[in-house]
Scaffold this active site. Structure first.
Site, mmCIF file in Angstrom:
data_model
loop_
_atom_site.group_PDB
_atom_site.id
_atom_site.type_symbol
_atom_site.label_atom_id
_atom_site.label_comp_id
_atom_site.label_asym_id
_atom_site.label_seq_id
_atom_site.Cartn_x
_atom_site.Cartn_y
_atom_site.Cartn_z
ATOM 1 N N HIS A 80 0.880 -1.184 0.000
ATOM 2 C CA HIS A 80 0.000 0.000 0.000
ATOM 3 C C HIS A 80 0.910 1.225 0.000
ATOM 4 O O HIS A 80 1.040 1.926 1.002
ATOM 5 C CB HIS A 80 -0.924 -0.010 1.219
ATOM 6 C CG HIS A 80 -1.824 -1.200 1.267
ATOM 7 N ND1 HIS A 80 -2.745 -1.476 0.283
ATOM 8 C CD2 HIS A 80 -1.936 -2.207 2.161
ATOM 9 C CE1 HIS A 80 -3.381 -2.590 0.571
ATOM 10 N NE2 HIS A 80 -2.900 -3.057 1.708
ATOM 11 N N GLU A 93 0.143 -6.687 -1.221
ATOM 12 C CA GLU A 93 -1.104 -5.911 -1.359
ATOM 13 C C GLU A 93 -0.814 -4.632 -2.139
ATOM 14 O O GLU A 93 -1.094 -3.524 -1.677
ATOM 15 C CB GLU A 93 -1.696 -5.607 0.019
ATOM 16 C CG GLU A 93 -1.872 -6.859 0.869
ATOM 17 C CD GLU A 93 -2.593 -6.634 2.190
ATOM 18 O OE1 GLU A 93 -3.155 -5.548 2.407
ATOM 19 O OE2 GLU A 93 -2.584 -7.576 3.005
HETATM 20 O O1 G3I Z 1 -19.511 -8.020 4.158
HETATM 21 C C1 G3I Z 1 -20.088 -6.806 4.641
HETATM 22 C C2 G3I Z 1 -21.439 -6.581 4.032
HETATM 23 O O2 G3I Z 1 -22.291 -7.591 4.464
HETATM 24 C C3 G3I Z 1 -21.948 -5.197 4.457
HETATM 25 O O3 G3I Z 1 -23.156 -4.934 3.819
HETATM 26 C C4 G3I Z 1 -20.931 -4.119 4.084
HETATM 27 C C5 G3I Z 1 -21.379 -2.740 4.562
HETATM 28 O O4 G3I Z 1 -20.275 -1.898 4.790
HETATM 29 O O5 G3I Z 1 -19.728 -4.428 4.694
HETATM 30 C C6 G3I Z 1 -19.166 -5.668 4.266
HETATM 31 O O6 G3I Z 1 -17.961 -5.881 4.899
HETATM 32 C C7 G3I Z 1 -16.886 -5.094 4.451
HETATM 33 C C8 G3I Z 1 -15.800 -6.023 3.928
HETATM 34 O O7 G3I Z 1 -14.657 -5.275 3.579
HETATM 35 C C9 G3I Z 1 -16.250 -6.805 2.707
HETATM 36 O O8 G3I Z 1 -16.528 -5.953 1.652
HETATM 37 C C10 G3I Z 1 -16.361 -4.277 5.613
HETATM 38 O O9 G3I Z 1 -17.316 -3.302 5.981
HETATM 39 C C11 G3I Z 1 -15.084 -3.598 5.245
HETATM 40 O O10 G3I Z 1 -14.516 -3.010 6.404
HETATM 41 C C12 G3I Z 1 -14.101 -4.614 4.711
HETATM 42 O O11 G3I Z 1 -12.937 -3.926 4.329
HETATM 43 C C13 G3I Z 1 -11.818 -4.747 4.098
HETATM 44 C C14 G3I Z 1 -10.698 -4.380 5.061
HETATM 45 O O12 G3I Z 1 -9.559 -5.151 4.752
HETATM 46 C C15 G3I Z 1 -11.085 -4.625 6.507
HETATM 47 O O13 G3I Z 1 -10.011 -4.427 7.349
HETATM 48 C C16 G3I Z 1 -11.363 -4.513 2.660
HETATM 49 O O14 G3I Z 1 -12.351 -5.003 1.769
HETATM 50 C C17 G3I Z 1 -10.040 -5.236 2.417
HETATM 51 O O15 G3I Z 1 -9.537 -4.832 1.166
HETATM 52 C C18 G3I Z 1 -9.040 -4.842 3.487
HETATM 53 O O16 G3I Z 1 -7.856 -5.551 3.270
HETATM 54 C C19 G3I Z 1 -6.796 -5.255 4.206
HETATM 55 C C20 G3I Z 1 -5.977 -6.520 4.340
HETATM 56 O O17 G3I Z 1 -6.796 -7.590 4.751
HETATM 57 C C21 G3I Z 1 -4.828 -6.329 5.333
HETATM 58 N N1 G3I Z 1 -4.023 -5.182 4.978
HETATM 59 C C22 G3I Z 1 -4.745 -3.929 4.789
HETATM 60 C C23 G3I Z 1 -5.853 -4.127 3.731
HETATM 61 C C24 G3I Z 1 -6.533 -2.826 3.427
HETATM 62 O O18 G3I Z 1 -7.217 -2.328 4.547
#
Ligand code: G3I
Length: 376
Positions: A258, A286
């Site tokens: 990142h 990533e």
């Molecule tokens: O699945 C729910 C869904 O049911 C709901 O309607 C929606 C509403 O906001 O949320 C959905 O969950 C989200 C999930 O991604 C799936 O899309 C979460 O809110 C959201 O917080 C989550 O974000 C992920 C994030 O990690 C959480 O920490 C990102 O997609 C994902 O790209 C990100 O990846 C992380 C790596 O695992 C570790 N390194 C950092 C990287 C970026 O933050």
């Protein structure tokens, strides 16, 4: 899920890192427009082919994207040799309820990878975030004893790694365990992680041991962000050195890419030189480079020649360095496929962080990277 203050640290640290430097890209839009026109005429070599002599090139995916009937599925098949589940192999996705595992989404990605001759990186077995509360807290909301928490960690890792034995070739066994912002180097571990609160750093060592037992052939990684900065890379170095010195099975370090258009060559090279001393494999896990040069810059929903120029400069420098270290870097995985889907997007402020655009077509920066690989 509880909201931990560490999330705040994460956000602050990202912001600090991304926006603390000045923009090295002095932009001449007219020049850029001309260059971009020329690029359009070139033929794209699929990324997995382009990099085949250097490292596996990968993408983070949702299960829905792994469908050959969709543009995403086709782009994956064309370009990527390695897949990572963006979310569906995390602890809260696989074992939201204690003892009840949900495999469908993760299985879908693994099956797609097998059908299309791709490797799978598993992300992630042990993390303070996106993990179910029951892993840390009892029914009264109190932290578990170390014994209970360790047993649960062992059960989770053993079950997950055993299921994908032979299918997942590398695991992010522990994710983001080091304290992020600490210029004086006083705080080593992320102490607000419930794992740490329960048992200190012992969970890190144990997680690797459990993973190795469940699949002796899988490569085991410690994965973290901001790992190219002095305050963090030294902690990661010390951690991995300690693990190796103590006979804990660890094969590599995942550097979450990142990064930004302001990332410096010297930060990258210093870090890669340092980690080389450990004798471990490195994965860039990533990778995404948002187009903005500062936090204050107004957001845009349109890709423009300034963004394009910045990305050409940044991605060229980055891939040039990564290719120089391809004897130790064995996988470079983007945190998405193309600009249509990224965790970095905000309303009114798109990040456009990849080499493929919103239609999953190669951007001018793609051809810039292609040219530099061909020149080597
Ligand atoms: O699945 C729910 C869904 O049911 C709901 O309607 C929606 C509403 O906001 O949320 C959905 O969950 C989200 C999930 O991604 C799936 O899309 C979460 O809110 C959201 O917080 C989550 O974000 C992920 C994030 O990690 C959480 O920490 C990102 O997609 C994902 O790209 C990100 O990846 C992380 C790596 O695992 C570790 N390194 C950092 C990287 C970026 O933050």
């Amino acid at each position: 899920m509880k909201i931990y203050s560490s999330n705040l640290w994460t956000i602050l640290a990202f912001a600090l890192v991304v926006f603390s430097c000045t923009d090295p890209a002095e932009v001449t839009p007219e020049l850029e427009d001309k260059k971009d026109d020329k690029d359009q005429a070139e033929v794209a070599i699929p990324l997995r082919e382009l990099f085949k002599d250097y490292f596996l090139i990968g993408a983070a995916v949702t299960p829905q994207q792994t469908d050959l009937g969709t543009a995403h599925g086709q782009a994956l098949k064309t370009h990527y040799a390695s897949l990572t589940a963006e979310n569906v192999m995390k602890p809260d996705a696989l074992q939201r309820v204690k003892g009840q595992f949900t495999w469908d989404n993760a299985d879908r990605i693994v099956q797609f990878a097998k059908n299309n001759n791709m490797k799978v990186r598993g992300h992630t077995l042990t993390w303070h975030s996106q993990s179910p509360d029951w892993m840390f807290y009892d029914e009264n909301g109190d932290l578990h004893t170390p014994e209970v928490a360790m047993k649960q960690l062992e059960e989770h890792i053993t079950t997950v790694v055993s299921r994908y034995k032979g299918d997942v070739y590398a695991w992010d066994v522990v994710n983001e365990a080091m304290f992020d912002w600490d210029p004086n180097g006083q705080i080593i571990y992320r102490e607000d992680s419930p794992w740490y609160k329960i048992m200190g750093p012992a969970y890190i060592d144990s997680a690797f041991v459990y993973a190795r037992r469940a699949d002796p052939d899988a490569k085991l990684f410690y994965n973290d962000y901001n790992s190219i900065f002095s305050w963090k890379r030294n902690k990661i170095y010390d951690l991995v050195k300690r693990l190796k010195d103590n006979g804990i099975p660890i094969d590599g370090i995942g550097l979450q890419g990142h990064w930004s258009v302001n990332t410096t060559e010297s930060d990258l090279r210093t870090t890669l030189n340092l980690f080389r001393e450990l004798g471990v494999e490195l994965h860039i896990t990533e990778l995404d480079i948002p187009v903005y040069a500062s936090n204050d810059e107004p957001g845009s929903t349109e890709y423009n020649s300034t963004f394009s120029f910045r990305q050409k400069v940044a991605y060229s420098m980055i891939f040039n360095v990564l290719l120089d270290y391809s004897d130790i870097i064995t996988n470079v995985t983007f945190w998405g496929i193309g600009d249509d889907h990224t965790w970095l997007d905000k309303p009114g402020r798109k990040a456009f962080p990849f080499l493929l655009d919103e239609e999953l077509k190669p951007k001018p920066v793609y051809f810039e990277v292609q040219k530099l690989v061909q020149k080597r």
